[in-house]
Design a protein around this motif. Structure first.
Motif, PDB file in Angstrom:
ATOM      1  N   SER A 217       0.817  -1.210   0.000  1.00  0.00           N
ATOM      2  CA  SER A 217       0.000   0.000   0.000  1.00  0.00           C
ATOM      3  C   SER A 217       0.850   1.260   0.000  1.00  0.00           C
ATOM      4  O   SER A 217       0.375   2.336  -0.379  1.00  0.00           O
ATOM      5  N   ILE A 218       2.104   1.140   0.442  1.00  0.00           N
ATOM      6  CA  ILE A 218       3.007   2.288   0.424  1.00  0.00           C
ATOM      7  C   ILE A 218       3.234   2.782  -1.001  1.00  0.00           C
ATOM      8  O   ILE A 218       3.313   3.986  -1.268  1.00  0.00           O
ATOM      9  N   PHE A 219       3.289   1.849  -1.956  1.00  0.00           N
ATOM     10  CA  PHE A 219       3.592   2.205  -3.339  1.00  0.00           C
ATOM     11  C   PHE A 219       2.340   2.468  -4.170  1.00  0.00           C
ATOM     12  O   PHE A 219       2.421   3.079  -5.238  1.00  0.00           O
ATOM     13  N   PHE A 220       1.177   2.026  -3.667  1.00  0.00           N
ATOM     14  CA  PHE A 220      -0.075   2.235  -4.405  1.00  0.00           C
ATOM     15  C   PHE A 220      -1.106   2.866  -3.475  1.00  0.00           C
ATOM     16  O   PHE A 220      -2.169   2.301  -3.210  1.00  0.00           O
ATOM     17  N   TYR A 221      -0.763   4.058  -2.969  1.00  0.00           N
ATOM     18  CA  TYR A 221      -1.615   4.682  -1.966  1.00  0.00           C
ATOM     19  C   TYR A 221      -2.869   5.281  -2.597  1.00  0.00           C
ATOM     20  O   TYR A 221      -2.823   5.898  -3.659  1.00  0.00           O
ATOM     21  N   SER A 222      -3.993   5.097  -1.906  1.00  0.00           N
ATOM     22  CA  SER A 222      -5.242   5.774  -2.225  1.00  0.00           C
ATOM     23  C   SER A 222      -6.099   5.776  -0.971  1.00  0.00           C
ATOM     24  O   SER A 222      -5.899   4.960  -0.062  1.00  0.00           O
ATOM     25  N   ARG A 223      -7.037   6.689  -0.902  1.00  0.00           N
ATOM     26  CA  ARG A 223      -7.898   6.790   0.271  1.00  0.00           C
ATOM     27  C   ARG A 223      -8.738   5.521   0.459  1.00  0.00           C
ATOM     28  O   ARG A 223      -8.906   5.038   1.579  1.00  0.00           O
ATOM     29  N   ILE A 224      -9.237   4.973  -0.630  1.00  0.00           N
ATOM     30  CA  ILE A 224     -10.039   3.750  -0.540  1.00  0.00           C
ATOM     31  C   ILE A 224      -9.190   2.589  -0.029  1.00  0.00           C
ATOM     32  O   ILE A 224      -9.628   1.796   0.816  1.00  0.00           O
ATOM     33  N   LEU A 225      -7.969   2.505  -0.555  1.00  0.00           N
ATOM     34  CA  LEU A 225      -7.064   1.438  -0.107  1.00  0.00           C
ATOM     35  C   LEU A 225      -6.751   1.588   1.381  1.00  0.00           C
ATOM     36  O   LEU A 225      -6.641   0.589   2.101  1.00  0.00           O
ATOM     37  N   GLN A 226      -6.625   2.824   1.843  1.00  0.00           N
ATOM     38  CA  GLN A 226      -6.359   3.070   3.260  1.00  0.00           C
ATOM     39  C   GLN A 226      -7.526   2.613   4.126  1.00  0.00           C
ATOM     40  O   GLN A 226      -7.328   2.012   5.185  1.00  0.00           O
ATOM     41  N   ILE A 227      -8.753   2.880   3.682  1.00  0.00           N
ATOM     42  CA  ILE A 227      -9.932   2.458   4.439  1.00  0.00           C
ATOM     43  C   ILE A 227     -10.031   0.933   4.477  1.00  0.00           C
ATOM     44  O   ILE A 227     -10.333   0.337   5.524  1.00  0.00           O
ATOM     45  N   VAL A 228      -9.758   0.283   3.343  1.00  0.00           N
ATOM     46  CA  VAL A 228      -9.799  -1.187   3.291  1.00  0.00           C
ATOM     47  C   VAL A 228      -8.744  -1.779   4.218  1.00  0.00           C
ATOM     48  O   VAL A 228      -9.014  -2.724   4.980  1.00  0.00           O
ATOM     49  N   TYR A 229      -7.537  -1.221   4.164  1.00  0.00           N
ATOM     50  CA  TYR A 229      -6.449  -1.709   5.016  1.00  0.00           C
ATOM     51  C   TYR A 229      -6.784  -1.514   6.493  1.00  0.00           C
ATOM     52  O   TYR A 229      -6.585  -2.421   7.310  1.00  0.00           O
ATOM     53  N   GLY A 230      -7.300  -0.344   6.850  1.00  0.00           N
ATOM     54  CA  GLY A 230      -7.678  -0.094   8.232  1.00  0.00           C
ATOM     55  C   GLY A 230      -8.802  -1.009   8.698  1.00  0.00           C
ATOM     56  O   GLY A 230      -8.791  -1.489   9.834  1.00  0.00           O
ATOM     57  N   SER A 231      -9.761  -1.276   7.830  1.00  0.00           N
ATOM     58  CA  SER A 231     -10.879  -2.154   8.192  1.00  0.00           C
ATOM     59  C   SER A 231     -10.408  -3.587   8.418  1.00  0.00           C
ATOM     60  O   SER A 231     -10.832  -4.253   9.374  1.00  0.00           O
ATOM     61  N   LEU A 232      -9.524  -4.067   7.538  1.00  0.00           N
ATOM     62  CA  LEU A 232      -8.987  -5.418   7.712  1.00  0.00           C
ATOM     63  C   LEU A 232      -8.177  -5.531   9.001  1.00  0.00           C
ATOM     64  O   LEU A 232      -8.293  -6.514   9.737  1.00  0.00           O
ATOM     65  N   GLY A 233      -7.341  -4.518   9.264  1.00  0.00           N
ATOM     66  CA  GLY A 233      -6.549  -4.545  10.488  1.00  0.00           C
ATOM     67  C   GLY A 233      -7.415  -4.517  11.736  1.00  0.00           C
ATOM     68  O   GLY A 233      -7.163  -5.270  12.691  1.00  0.00           O
ATOM     69  N   ALA A 234      -8.444  -3.671  11.748  1.00  0.00           N
ATOM     70  CA  ALA A 234      -9.336  -3.602  12.905  1.00  0.00           C
ATOM     71  C   ALA A 234     -10.080  -4.919  13.101  1.00  0.00           C
ATOM     72  O   ALA A 234     -10.273  -5.377  14.243  1.00  0.00           O
ATOM     73  N   MET A 235     -10.483  -5.565  12.008  1.00  0.00           N
ATOM     74  CA  MET A 235     -11.195  -6.838  12.113  1.00  0.00           C
ATOM     75  C   MET A 235     -10.281  -7.937  12.659  1.00  0.00           C
ATOM     76  O   MET A 235     -10.686  -8.711  13.551  1.00  0.00           O
ATOM     77  N   ILE A 236      -9.053  -8.008  12.152  1.00  0.00           N
ATOM     78  CA  ILE A 236      -8.125  -9.053  12.601  1.00  0.00           C
ATOM     79  C   ILE A 236      -7.814  -8.902  14.083  1.00  0.00           C
ATOM     80  O   ILE A 236      -7.845  -9.877  14.853  1.00  0.00           O
TER      81      ILE A 236
END
Length: 262
Positions: free
Chosen positions: A192-211
């Motif tokens: 995600s560092i190399f392909f940053y976008s706001r949507i990608l950030q929300i998806v990443y945060g949601s997955l991390g919070a769920m795990i």
């Protein structure tokens, strides 16, 4: 006492609680507490000891969270502290180094983890260093985002604690899945560092919070010892450590979801 079935690993031995069916071919033997051995133990018949252990763990975690989130509020509301933190990254790097050393000591050194006052000292240093890091991270977000993330974390964690303590589903059997999910999340974050976008950030945060929400549910059941695996009452520092880290990680991922473009 009844004969208990055991499961052996290369690291810490896990012991099945009384709710699991007994297995044949195993003999009772006194638990070993050298280094990391004996971190997990069968559920004790003495419910008083178990309740005292749970109360001690939650008191320690409560004090840690009050201090950490207090630091977060100070860093968020005080512009002077925010500017100082951003102008002196050396303090952040030093805090990270202290945190790693204390984390390794508490996880890998069983004697330190169970010996007073070294266990309290290491836990205090870990809490101080992590609180500074979380406060420094939160200072990069606006106040509204931090407060929304904080409120969401409190609500989610309370719901998970209540659910995990009442459900019959055994989350302690999910540690293998959680390990794989954590590795995938780490790789996801790296790319995600190399392909940053706001949507990608929300998806990443949601997955991390769920795990880490599942981690929290599993660790709560580990404290209660009313499922397949349970934590030994001697390991109250380790119990407080894993719950504290679970909640802090949930907060950071919530902050990533609500924080906007940062």
């Amino acid at each position: 006492m009844a004969t208990m079935a055991t499961e052996h690993d290369e690291g810490t031995p896990l012991k099945v609680s009384e709710h699991a069916p007994p297995a044949t071919g195993y003999q009772d033997s006194p638990p070993s507490y050298s280094e990391n051995e004996g971190m997990f133990a069968r559920t004790l018949d003495d419910t008083t000891i178990r309740r005292y252990f749970i109360r001690k763990v939650f008191v320690i975690v409560g004090v840690q969270l009050l201090f950490t989130f207090g630091i977060v509020c100070v860093f968020t509301y005080s512009s002077d502290i925010r500017n100082f933190t951003q102008a002196t990254p050396a303090f952040l790097y030093s805090s990270f180094g202290i945190f790693i050393v204390m984390l390794v000591a508490l996880n890998c050194c069983g004697d330190i983890r169970r010996q007073y006052p070294w266990n309290i000292l290491c836990m205090t240093l870990l809490t101080l260093s992590l609180s500074y890091m979380v406060g420094a991270i939160a200072s990069n977000y606006n106040t509204a985002s931090v407060m929304i993330a904080l409120g969401s974390t409190v609500a989610v964690c309370l719901a998970i604690i209540l659910f995990a303590s009442q459900t019959r589903f055994d989350f302690t059997l999910c540690y293998g899945f959680l390990l794989v999910a954590s590795i995938v999340l780490l790789m996801f974050g790296f790319f995600s560092i190399f392909f940053y976008s706001r949507i990608l950030q929300i998806v990443y945060g949601s997955l991390g919070a769920m795990i880490f929400s599942i981690f929290l549910a599993a660790d709560i059941q580990l404290m209660l010892a009313n499922h397949r695996y349970g934590l030994s009452p001697e390991e109250y520092i380790f119990g407080a450590l894993i719950l504290y880290l679970d909640i802090i990680n949930i907060f950071l991922y919530m902050l990533m979801i609500f924080g906007g473009d940062r």
